[in-house]
Each structure stands twice: as structure tokens, then as C-alpha cells.
Design a protein around this motif. Sequence first.
Motif, short mmCIF file in Angstrom:
data_model
loop_
_atom_site.label_atom_id
_atom_site.label_comp_id
_atom_site.label_asym_id
_atom_site.label_seq_id
_atom_site.Cartn_x
_atom_site.Cartn_y
_atom_site.Cartn_z
N GLN A 1 32.45 57.62 18.53
CA GLN A 1 32.90 57.18 19.84
C GLN A 1 33.22 58.39 20.73
O GLN A 1 32.91 58.42 21.91
N SER B 1 34.28 47.68 11.35
CA SER B 1 34.03 48.65 12.43
C SER B 1 33.35 47.98 13.62
O SER B 1 33.69 48.25 14.76
N ARG C 1 36.43 45.01 29.85
CA ARG C 1 36.55 44.13 28.68
C ARG C 1 37.18 44.89 27.50
O ARG C 1 37.77 44.30 26.61
N GLN C 2 37.09 46.21 27.51
CA GLN C 2 37.62 46.98 26.37
C GLN C 2 39.15 46.89 26.27
O GLN C 2 39.72 47.32 25.28
N ARG D 1 30.04 59.91 21.89
CA ARG D 1 29.45 59.14 23.00
C ARG D 1 30.07 59.58 24.32
O ARG D 1 29.39 59.81 25.32
N GLU E 1 42.58 50.99 11.43
CA GLU E 1 42.61 51.33 12.86
C GLU E 1 41.36 52.10 13.27
O GLU E 1 41.35 52.84 14.23
N GLY E 2 40.29 51.87 12.51
CA GLY E 2 39.02 52.49 12.86
C GLY E 2 38.63 53.53 11.84
O GLY E 2 39.35 54.50 11.63
N TYR F 1 40.59 45.72 23.25
CA TYR F 1 40.80 46.65 22.14
C TYR F 1 42.10 47.44 22.29
O TYR F 1 42.36 48.36 21.52
N LYS G 1 28.11 61.61 27.35
CA LYS G 1 28.13 61.04 28.71
C LYS G 1 28.61 62.10 29.69
O LYS G 1 28.05 62.27 30.78
N MET H 1 44.52 48.47 19.38
CA MET H 1 44.02 49.51 18.46
C MET H 1 44.28 50.88 19.05
O MET H 1 44.64 51.82 18.34
N ARG I 1 46.52 53.74 17.27
CA ARG I 1 45.90 55.03 16.96
C ARG I 1 46.78 56.18 17.47
O ARG I 1 46.96 57.18 16.78
N VAL J 1 33.24 45.42 15.82
CA VAL J 1 34.05 44.31 16.32
C VAL J 1 33.17 43.25 17.01
O VAL J 1 33.40 42.06 16.89
C1 LIG Z 1 50.88 48.95 13.04
C2 LIG Z 1 51.92 49.97 12.86
C3 LIG Z 1 52.30 50.64 14.18
C4 LIG Z 1 53.02 51.90 13.93
C5 LIG Z 1 52.09 52.96 13.32
C6 LIG Z 1 52.88 53.93 12.57
C7 LIG Z 1 52.02 54.68 11.65
C8 LIG Z 1 51.10 53.80 10.81
C9 LIG Z 1 51.71 53.47 9.56
C10 LIG Z 1 51.63 52.22 9.02
C11 LIG Z 1 50.95 51.11 9.71
C12 LIG Z 1 49.59 50.78 9.13
C13 LIG Z 1 48.91 49.80 10.01
C14 LIG Z 1 47.55 49.46 9.51
C15 LIG Z 1 47.11 48.23 10.21
C16 LIG Z 1 45.66 48.25 10.36
C17 LIG Z 1 45.13 47.50 11.32
C18 LIG Z 1 43.71 47.52 11.55
O1 LIG Z 1 42.93 48.19 10.89
S1 LIG Z 1 43.25 46.57 12.89
C19 LIG Z 1 41.50 46.67 12.91
C20 LIG Z 1 41.02 48.05 13.30
N1 LIG Z 1 39.64 47.99 13.58
C21 LIG Z 1 39.02 48.91 14.31
O2 LIG Z 1 39.57 49.92 14.69
C22 LIG Z 1 37.59 48.62 14.64
C23 LIG Z 1 36.85 49.86 15.11
N2 LIG Z 1 35.74 49.47 15.98
C24 LIG Z 1 35.91 49.49 17.36
O3 LIG Z 1 36.92 49.84 17.91
C25 LIG Z 1 34.72 49.08 18.17
O4 LIG Z 1 33.90 48.21 17.41
C26 LIG Z 1 33.85 50.29 18.63
C27 LIG Z 1 33.46 51.15 17.44
C28 LIG Z 1 34.65 51.07 19.62
C29 LIG Z 1 32.57 49.78 19.28
O5 LIG Z 1 32.95 48.80 20.19
P1 LIG Z 1 31.85 48.11 21.12
O6 LIG Z 1 30.62 47.85 20.32
O7 LIG Z 1 32.48 46.98 21.82
O8 LIG Z 1 31.64 49.23 22.20
P2 LIG Z 1 30.49 50.28 22.37
O9 LIG Z 1 29.24 49.56 22.69
O10 LIG Z 1 30.50 51.29 21.27
O11 LIG Z 1 31.05 51.02 23.68
C30 LIG Z 1 31.04 50.31 24.92
C31 LIG Z 1 31.90 51.07 25.88
O12 LIG Z 1 33.28 50.74 25.59
C32 LIG Z 1 34.01 51.92 25.39
N3 LIG Z 1 35.09 51.62 24.47
C33 LIG Z 1 34.97 51.25 23.18
N4 LIG Z 1 36.19 51.05 22.64
C34 LIG Z 1 37.08 51.29 23.62
C35 LIG Z 1 38.51 51.28 23.67
N5 LIG Z 1 39.26 50.96 22.60
N6 LIG Z 1 39.12 51.59 24.83
C36 LIG Z 1 38.36 51.92 25.91
N7 LIG Z 1 37.00 51.97 25.95
C37 LIG Z 1 36.39 51.65 24.79
C38 LIG Z 1 33.03 52.90 24.85
O13 LIG Z 1 33.48 54.22 25.03
C39 LIG Z 1 31.81 52.58 25.70
O14 LIG Z 1 31.99 53.16 26.95
P3 LIG Z 1 30.71 53.74 27.73
O15 LIG Z 1 30.13 54.79 26.84
O16 LIG Z 1 29.78 52.57 27.88
O17 LIG Z 1 31.27 54.26 29.00
#
Ligand SMILES: CCCCCCCC/C=C\CCCCC/C=C/C(=O)SCCNC(=O)CCNC(=O)[C@H](O)C(C)(C)COP(=O)(O)OP(=O)(O)OC[C@H]1O[C@@H](n2cnc3c(N)ncnc32)[C@H](O)[C@@H]1OP(=O)(O)O
Length: 620
Positions: free
Chosen positions: A433, A144, A274-275, A436, A424-425, A278, A440, A281, A285, A146
Motif C-alpha cells: 500500500q 487482507s 469510501r476508504q 502504491r 491490523e493488516g 477502513y 503515485k 484500522m 495501526r 477486504v
Molecule cells: C485494538 C487495540 C487498540 C489499542 C492497540 C494497542 C496495541 C495493540 C495491542 C493489542 C491489540 C491487538 C488488536 C488486534 C485486533 C486485530 C484486528 C484486526 O486484525 S481487524 C482486521 C484488519 N484487517 C486489515 O487490516 C485488512 C488489510 N486490508 C486492507 O486494509 C485493504 O484490503 C487494502 C489492502 C488497503 C486494499 O483495500 P482496497 O482493495 O479497498 O483498496 P485498494 O484498491 O488497494 O486502494 C484503493 C485506494 O484506497 C486507498 N486506501 C486503501 N486503504 C485506505 C485506508 N485505510 N485509508 C485511506 N485510503 C486507503 C488506497 O491507497 C488507494 O488509493 P489510490 O491509490 O487509488 O489513491
Amino acid sequence: MEALDYHAEERRKAEFDVEEMKIVWAGSRQAYEISDRVARLVASDPVFRKDNRTMLSRKDLFKDTLRKAAHAWKRIIELRLSEEEASKLRFFVDQPVFTDLHWGMFIPAIKGQGNEEQQQKWLPMAYKMQIIGCYAQTELGHGSNVQGLETTATFDPETDEFVIHSPTLTSSKWWPGGLGKVSTHALIYARLITDGQDHGVHGFIVQLRSLDDHLPLPGITVGDIGMKFGSGAYNSMDNGVLRFDHVRILRDQMLMGVSQVTREGKFMQSDVPRQLVYGTMVYVRQKIVADASCALSRAVCIATRYSVVRRQFGSHNGGPETQVIDYKTQQSRLFPLLASAYAFRFVGEWLKWLYTDVTQRLQASDFSTLPEVHACTAGLKSVTTSATADAIEECRKLCGGHGYLSSSGLPELFAVYVPACTYEGDNVVLLLQVARFLMKTVSQLGSGKKPVGTIAYMGRSEHLLQCRCEVERAEDWLKPNVILEAFEARAARMSVTCAKNLNNFANQEEGFAQLATDLAEAAVAHVQLIIVSKFIEKLQQDIPGKGVKRQLEILFNVYALSLLHKHLGDFVASGCITPKQGALANEQLRLLYSQVHFDNPSLLLYMVLLLERLLQSTSF
Ligand SMILES: CCCCCCCC/C=C\CCCCC/C=C/C(=O)SCCNC(=O)CCNC(=O)[C@H](O)C(C)(C)COP(=O)(O)OP(=O)(O)OC[C@H]1O[C@@H](n2cnc3c(N)ncnc32)[C@H](O)[C@@H]1OP(=O)(O)O
Ligand SMILES: Cc1cc2nc3c(=O)[nH]c(=O)nc-3n(C[C@H](O)[C@H](O)[C@H](O)COP(=O)(O)OP(=O)(O)OC[C@H]3O[C@@H](n4cnc5c(N)ncnc54)[C@H](O)[C@@H]3O)c2cc1C
């Protein structure tokens, strides 16, 4: 009467145009025709049979999966299938396989985060499957979080290379699909280090195995992480483990669409958020939301078939026993799931539009909707997958002992589906998230910045915080505007209450930690409002076909009122509705169940018949 005769009989009595309903479910006539054509192709091809996979050993299952993947690729080439048809074929093959990640994450990541030169270099090989990629982000120690990833990518200006290294056991890449046996390349997420400075997590394309003998390259330790939940299920996928021992790659193997490293080793953060790192993902999603409606509809199809055919108790004078679908408890458990399948279908269609829109905006350096897209994809992925996983289990229970048989199709469907709540999270992390984003927005009320899009209702929070639902009779709950206002008021009040309570803490971080559960619940309320509002918007569209719109209106009311009933505590505690109004909603729901059942058996059976084609090769 035999089940199939019964179905045919019911279809003839259809209260609505079944052909037009198929188009609504598919999204368009073209989409339906593609689905129907490809589903028949898969169902008629013995290579794609699925009824044996729970009896195979892991090794035979994997070989079977590779055989199917190769055959699918061969058929795609032979039949010159379009990208949409090919994607449908992979979907109907319905067995987790490395190509999900090659096509679903590796290629989209290069398209979304690579620069023009990198796309021109890597995509042609990937499209021809001359290289097979996986998405290697998660590590043994971090999934989770990253920003907590430990793999390093250190720039060496002497050689114009990055050195990729796994400094600790917990930095081992762990889980990536396709990694364990098949992938030749990986998109690695690692800490970018130049001149001793850590610039956070970025993406790098790294070759793992030789294109000649498929053996791991020097410095690469790679393998499969072993059996997973269930027997068949996700064990057709080679989720793997990967460690690097100072592996050198060229500088241009860092994806440079979001940020760059110059020849001199200077880190350049371009003027994009920078996001965007991400971004892949976010893309997956939004696809997972559409996928939830498919998985849910399959489970509902099986449970409906069973409920219509199964009889138990109630025989009079030697006559037939009662169909279990006649029991109110069976209806109150099954019909909201049928309605949810349609609700998730429609919100998935809208989310696909939202994602396409943000992709076009990003190309014009317009990042204004990025926060909302993140909140919507995260929230809808969380809520729809949690609801679908629970629903598949509920459908198993609706089918008595038979639901526990592999041949029912439900255990396998459940075992394959449930990791969607994690990958995917993690669903809780994603709800936080959304929270948050909500906090905001609330903090900016009164600043003159008008909330827009899915959060626009917060701009009317003054009204929503004191309004009273105009419901005096059960049928008042059939008005979309009454339902919408109730859901808006609940979401607004839960968010504003959280925001007020956060002020009781020394700082936002402490407050967020202490109030995390309330915040997650406020996020669910916001996301359920989005689903309800998109269903209403769908009903406002021109929907052709005799009686089709009427059916969908009934399903909308079942979806919304069953949610209201389930979360009545929120609605009453936040003062949106009175206990009496809650009781009227439940009374209306009972009336709707009898309508869904008696006036529209063909709706249920239509779902059965349409989705039966999806289940053709499922043995049940
Ligand atoms: C692949 C198949 C495709 C077809 C699909 C068909 C259906 C599916 C069927 C089968 C397929 C199965 C596939 C499975 C494959 C699996 C793959 C994976 O699992 S890949 C790994 C997945 N991992 C994650 O999802 C990790 C989750 N964690 C995170 O995303 C981040 O760590 C976080 C929780 C968001 C925290 O990130 P970070 O610490 O960097 O940020 P924060 O400090 O919390 O926030 C800072 C500001 O950034 C904004 N933010 C965060 N994320 C995003 C984003 N993605 N986009 C835009 N903005 C983002 C956040 O809102 C904060 O903003 P402010 O509040 O500061 O304004
Ligand atoms: C079938 C499957 C396929 C996968 N495929 C891939 C893939 O192809 N590529 C890839 O990179 N990854 C993949 N993953 C990994 C997946 O992305 C991670 O498992 C997921 O991100 C969760 O991370 P984690 O397992 O480290 O759990 P953690 O992040 O350690 O979370 C563990 C638990 O702690 C809770 N928790 C964590 N942080 C918080 C918090 N801040 N507040 C409240 N609770 C919290 C979570 O709710 C969770 O229940 C796959 C996983 C599975 C199951």
C-alpha cells in the motif's frame, strides 16, 4: 556486587538527569506520572499477577483473564480513573483480553463511522459496558482483501431491515477477538446489497447474544477458534468464529456516517472517500506503532539486565569473568535495539499527532492528508512491528539458555507480540500500500503538484538522484544532515528506479505484480527515512535535563548508522554512498557502541530501572 547494588551504583554515576529522561520516554511529565502511578497500582495488586499464566490450562487462563478484566473495571470505577489512566491500567494488565477490542475497535468504529444518532444510541451502553462489542471483519476466506469479503447485508424494503447472511463456509467470520465467548454485539463488515446491486463492504452493528442469558440469538452460530501460538500468550483472548443464517437487523444498524440507505432502499454515497470505512484500522495501526516501542523496550530491558549481570570467560588470576555486555558482538546486537525503542517511541508520538490532525481535518471535510496518513500508518505499523518481533527474538538469543525459560519473560512476550505482524493488516500487504502511494507520487512529479509532508523529499529527487554524501571521515557520520540526506537519497532512488522499471510492463497491474518485492523494499526505505527524520526533529526540540539530549543524540546515531549498516547494499547499489563511506559508518558505529556502554551504562540501566516497573509482575 549484586545486580541491584550495581544498578544503584550506576544510577548514582549517571551521566545524565535520569528523572528528565523518564519524562522524555513517557512523552510528558503528566504521562510519566500517570504511567508510574498506574504501574505501581497494577504491580501491587495480587489479582493482576502474571507469573503463573503460562502454567494455566486454556480454560483456567481464560477465567483468570475474565477475573482480571472485571477487577480492572472495578478499580477503574472505584478510583474514578480517567480514560488515559484506564487505558494505561488495561495496558499494564498486559494480557490480551476482549476489552482490547471493545475499547480499541468497537467503540472507535462507531465514533468514526456512525452518524450522530447512532453514536448517541450505542456509545452510552458501550461506555458502561452494558453491551460488549468486537470488530468482525476478517473471514475464513479473506483477511487482507477486504473487498473480497462474502458476508451479505441485503436490504428488505418490505420490512425496513437488513438480512445478514453467511452464504459460504469461507464467509464465516474468523479471528475477531472477544467473539468466541464474551461479546454481546459485533461490528460486522458485509457486502451491502440493495435492489440486487452490490455496493461493497460496509459496517453493521449486530447483536449476537442475549443480554439476559448470554446465549446466541436465533440464526447466530458462534464459538471459539481454539488454541493459538504458545501456551499462555494470546490464548487469554477468545478469538472466535461466527456464521449468520438470515439474521434480520433494523436499517439504522448500518453505520451511516460514510454512506446511507434510505427508507426506500436507495444507496447514498456521501461526499466522503469510501476508504473511511477502513478508518478504524488506521486508528489501531497508529496505536500499534507506540505499542511496538513498549514491547521492544521490555525485551531490551530483560536482555540488558542479563548482559550487565551475566559473566562468561575472561577471568585472569582467579578474578571475575567478563560481563557479556563487554563483548562487541553483544553490543552490536543489543544497542541498536535500545536505540530502536527510542526511535519508535518518537515516531509513535508524531504519528499520534498526524492521526489527530487528520481526524480534525475530516470533521471539516478536508481529505487532503488521508492518502499520506494511510501510507504512514500502514508503513510504520509494518516496519515497527516486523523490527520489534525480530528484536524480541534477538533479545532471547542475547540471554543464552536463560532467554528460553518462561521465567525470563521473553518467550511469553514474543508469543503475545508476533501476531502484530499480521493483525491490523499483514505487513507485506501494508508495504505494498505504501509502494502504491510512492509510485503515485513519482508519477505526479513534474505535474506541478508539489509533494508535501513525509514525501516532500521526492520534490528534490533531481538533486537526490545525483548527490554524493559528504563523508570523508568516520565522524562526518555524526552530522544529522549527512545522515538525513543519505536516507532521502536511498529512498528517492529506490522509488524512482521502481517507477522506471514499471514502465517496462504492459500495464501498471502487471508491473506491480512482477516488481512487488522491489516495491516493498522501496517502501521500507521510505518508512525508515520517516523514522530517522522524526528522531532528528525530536532532537531539534528543547530537551531539558543534564546530558539528556546528548544521550539521545548518541542513540540517534546508533539507530541510523546500524540501519545504514544493515541495508548497506541499498545505499551502495543506489549510488548514495561509496563502499568506503559505508566502512566509515561502520567504524563510527563501533566507536558509538563503546560510548553507549562505558560513558552511559546508566542509560542502559535507566531503561532497565524504568521498564522494570513495567515488568514488576513478570517473574524474571
Ligand atoms: C485494538 C487495540 C487498540 C489499542 C492497540 C494497542 C496495541 C495493540 C495491542 C493489542 C491489540 C491487538 C488488536 C488486534 C485486533 C486485530 C484486528 C484486526 O486484525 S481487524 C482486521 C484488519 N484487517 C486489515 O487490516 C485488512 C488489510 N486490508 C486492507 O486494509 C485493504 O484490503 C487494502 C489492502 C488497503 C486494499 O483495500 P482496497 O482493495 O479497498 O483498496 P485498494 O484498491 O488497494 O486502494 C484503493 C485506494 O484506497 C486507498 N486506501 C486503501 N486503504 C485506505 C485506508 N485505510 N485509508 C485511506 N485510503 C486507503 C488506497 O491507497 C488507494 O488509493 P489510490 O491509490 O487509488 O489513491
Ligand atoms: C491474533 C490475531 C487477532 C486478530 N483479531 C482480529 C479481529 O479482532 N478482527 C478481525 O476482523 N480480524 C482479526 N484478525 C485477523 C487479521 O486481521 C488477519 O489475519 C489479517 O488481516 C491477514 O489476513 P489472513 O489471515 O486472511 O491472511 P491473507 O490475507 O490470506 O494473507 C496470507 C498471506 O498471503 C500474503 N498475501 C496476501 N495478499 C498478498 C498480496 N496482495 N501480495 C503479497 N502477498 C500477499 C500475506 O503476506 C500473508 O502472508 C486477527 C488475527 C490474529 C492473528
